[in-house]
Design a protein around this motif. Sequence first.
Motif, PDB file in Angstrom:
ATOM      1  N   SER A  72       0.722  -1.150  -0.055  1.00  0.00           N
ATOM      2  CA  SER A  72       0.116   0.009  -0.197  1.00  0.00           C
ATOM      3  C   SER A  72       0.891   1.303   0.033  1.00  0.00           C
ATOM      4  O   SER A  72       0.704   2.049  -0.676  1.00  0.00           O
ATOM      5  CB  SER A  72      -0.932  -0.130   1.199  1.00  0.00           C
ATOM      6  N   LEU A 111      -6.559   2.629  -5.665  1.00  0.00           N
ATOM      7  CA  LEU A 111      -6.118   1.269  -5.216  1.00  0.00           C
ATOM      8  C   LEU A 111      -5.390   1.240  -3.921  1.00  0.00           C
ATOM      9  O   LEU A 111      -5.478   0.246  -3.053  1.00  0.00           O
ATOM     10  CB  LEU A 111      -5.184   0.735  -6.448  1.00  0.00           C
ATOM     11  N   TRP A 113      -5.580   3.084  -1.105  1.00  0.00           N
ATOM     12  CA  TRP A 113      -6.549   3.173  -0.322  1.00  0.00           C
ATOM     13  C   TRP A 113      -7.015   2.070   0.007  1.00  0.00           C
ATOM     14  O   TRP A 113      -7.399   1.293   0.925  1.00  0.00           O
ATOM     15  CB  TRP A 113      -7.561   4.487  -0.208  1.00  0.00           C
ATOM     16  N   LEU A 114      -7.677   1.178  -0.806  1.00  0.00           N
ATOM     17  CA  LEU A 114      -8.380  -0.079  -0.744  1.00  0.00           C
ATOM     18  C   LEU A 114      -7.346  -0.951  -0.457  1.00  0.00           C
ATOM     19  O   LEU A 114      -7.595  -1.930   0.680  1.00  0.00           O
ATOM     20  CB  LEU A 114      -8.548  -0.606  -2.407  1.00  0.00           C
ATOM     21  N   ALA A 117      -6.938  -0.476   3.165  1.00  0.00           N
ATOM     22  CA  ALA A 117      -7.994  -1.127   4.061  1.00  0.00           C
ATOM     23  C   ALA A 117      -8.089  -2.659   4.169  1.00  0.00           C
ATOM     24  O   ALA A 117      -8.423  -3.249   5.215  1.00  0.00           O
ATOM     25  CB  ALA A 117      -9.464  -0.658   3.313  1.00  0.00           C
TER      26      ALA A 117
END
Length: 131
Positions: A72, A111, A113-114, A117
Amino acid sequence: MILLIGALFGFFSVAFGAYSEHGLRPVVSEEEFRMLMTAIRYNQVNSVIIGVIGLILLVPNGFPRVPLLKWSGILFIIGTVLFSFSIYLSVGLQIPSLVYVTPVGGITLMLSWLLLAVAAFEAVRMKKDSQ
């Protein structure tokens, strides 16, 4: 390394913000200046999250080791370069075609941020399983 890049991106966002306000504002259009301010705002927010991810990765036992967290952070770096820096270069060097890279950066940031998560979900699950 992620923490270092986050810190450098933070520095650059402040430096380029000052340069945009005092050096470029008088010579660029209102639309170009608005684009610069958007790029700077995204750069600043992303610098903070990149720095936080870098800090978490450096703390030995404070956060479960989730490989997706590092990925990330890497995607945040790539997305910031593609989004903010494409705008900086497009306006600063008067190369309008560089803004075609900007949406790729925006998608990369989404992407990021996803993935963050998912990494958080994994970390919570790992922490719960270890108790």
